[in-house]
Scaffold this motif. Structure first.
Motif, mmCIF file in Angstrom:
data_model
loop_
_atom_site.group_PDB
_atom_site.id
_atom_site.type_symbol
_atom_site.label_atom_id
_atom_site.label_comp_id
_atom_site.label_asym_id
_atom_site.label_seq_id
_atom_site.Cartn_x
_atom_site.Cartn_y
_atom_site.Cartn_z
ATOM 1 N N ARG A 31 -59.957 1.516 0.667
ATOM 2 C CA ARG A 31 -59.684 1.162 -0.772
ATOM 3 C C ARG A 31 -59.964 1.939 -1.333
ATOM 4 N NH1 ARG A 31 -62.746 -4.108 -1.549
ATOM 5 N NH2 ARG A 31 -61.952 -5.519 -0.225
ATOM 6 N N LYS A 32 -60.965 2.919 -0.762
ATOM 7 C CA LYS A 32 -61.730 4.727 -2.031
ATOM 8 C C LYS A 32 -59.752 5.818 -1.023
ATOM 9 C CE LYS A 32 -65.942 4.189 -2.323
ATOM 10 N NZ LYS A 32 -67.269 5.070 -2.087
ATOM 11 N N ALA A 77 -55.270 8.541 -2.456
ATOM 12 C CA ALA A 77 -54.392 9.095 -2.483
ATOM 13 C C ALA A 77 -53.371 8.687 -3.272
ATOM 14 C CB ALA A 77 -53.632 8.392 -1.564
ATOM 15 N N LEU A 78 -53.228 7.540 -3.541
ATOM 16 C CA LEU A 78 -51.743 7.031 -6.053
ATOM 17 C C LEU A 78 -52.049 8.422 -6.512
ATOM 18 C CD1 LEU A 78 -51.919 3.212 -5.332
ATOM 19 C CD2 LEU A 78 -50.537 4.584 -4.843
ATOM 20 N N GLU A 80 -50.584 11.575 -5.719
ATOM 21 C CA GLU A 80 -48.867 11.650 -6.288
ATOM 22 C C GLU A 80 -48.464 11.850 -7.535
ATOM 23 O OE1 GLU A 80 -46.891 8.604 -5.259
ATOM 24 O OE2 GLU A 80 -48.119 7.889 -2.276
ATOM 25 N N PRO A 81 -47.753 13.447 -7.471
ATOM 26 C CA PRO A 81 -47.207 14.074 -8.226
ATOM 27 C C PRO A 81 -46.276 12.650 -9.309
ATOM 28 C CG PRO A 81 -46.180 14.986 -7.396
ATOM 29 C CD PRO A 81 -47.379 13.881 -6.362
ATOM 30 N N VAL A 82 -46.571 12.227 -10.928
ATOM 31 C CA VAL A 82 -45.559 11.746 -12.050
ATOM 32 C C VAL A 82 -44.729 12.335 -12.120
ATOM 33 C CG1 VAL A 82 -45.387 9.806 -13.033
ATOM 34 C CG2 VAL A 82 -47.842 9.935 -12.465
#
Length: 129
Positions: A101-102, A107-108, A111-113
Motif C-alpha cells: 500500500r505504501k 507511486a501515485l 506521477e505528474p499531473v
C-alpha cells in the motif's frame, strides 16, 4: 503390469495434506489430554505405592504415566510450533500488504499531473543533454 505404489504410508500422506491450522487444532487438545491423563496415572501409581501394592504394579504404572506425560508434552510442543508458524505467516502477510500500500501510494504521488501544454518547461537553447 504392476501399479506404482507410493512408499509413504497413507497416514503420512494425509498429514502432509492437512493445513497448519488443522494440525494445530488436533495436536493442542490431544497433547493436553495426554499430559493430564499421564498425571492422573502418576497419582494412581503413587497411591498404589502408598497402600502397599507390589513394586512391579506401581513401577509399571509410573513408567506408563511417564510415557503419557512425555508424549503429551511432545504433541503440545508440536502444536505450539504450528501456532507460531501461523502467527508468523499472518504477520508477514499483513506487513507485506502494508508495504505494498505504501509503495502504491508513493507511486501515485510521483506521477505528474498534466494540465496542458502551458505547464511544460521549455528547453534552454544553450544547455546540452
Amino acid at each position: 503390469m504392476i501399479p506404482d505404489i507410493n512408499p509413504k504410508p497413507p497416514g503420512r500422506q494425509m498429514i502432509k495434506r492437512m493445513s497448519t491450522r488443522t494440525k494445530w487444532l488436533i495436536l493442542a487438545p490431544l497433547g493436553l489430554v495426554l499430559f493430564s491423563f499421564g498425571l492422573c496415572v502418576l497419582s494412581e501409581a503413587a497411591h498404589q505405592r502408598r497402600i502397599g501394592q507390589p513394586t512391579q504394579v506401581w513401577v509399571l504404572l509410573g513408567l506408563y504415566s511417564l510415557a503419557l506425560i512425555n508424549t503429551g508434552l511432545i504433541f503440545f510442543g508440536e502444536a505450539l510450533r504450528f501456532r507460531i508458524l501461523l502467527d508468523v505467516r499472518r504477520e508477514t502477510r499483513r506487513s507485506m500488504r502494508q508495504l505494498l500500500r505504501k509503495v502504491n501510494a508513493k507511486a501515485l504521488r510521483k506521477e505528474p499531473v498534466r494540465k496542458g501544454k502551458s505547464d511544460k518547461k521549455t528547453k534552454s537553447p544553450t544547455k546540452t543533454d
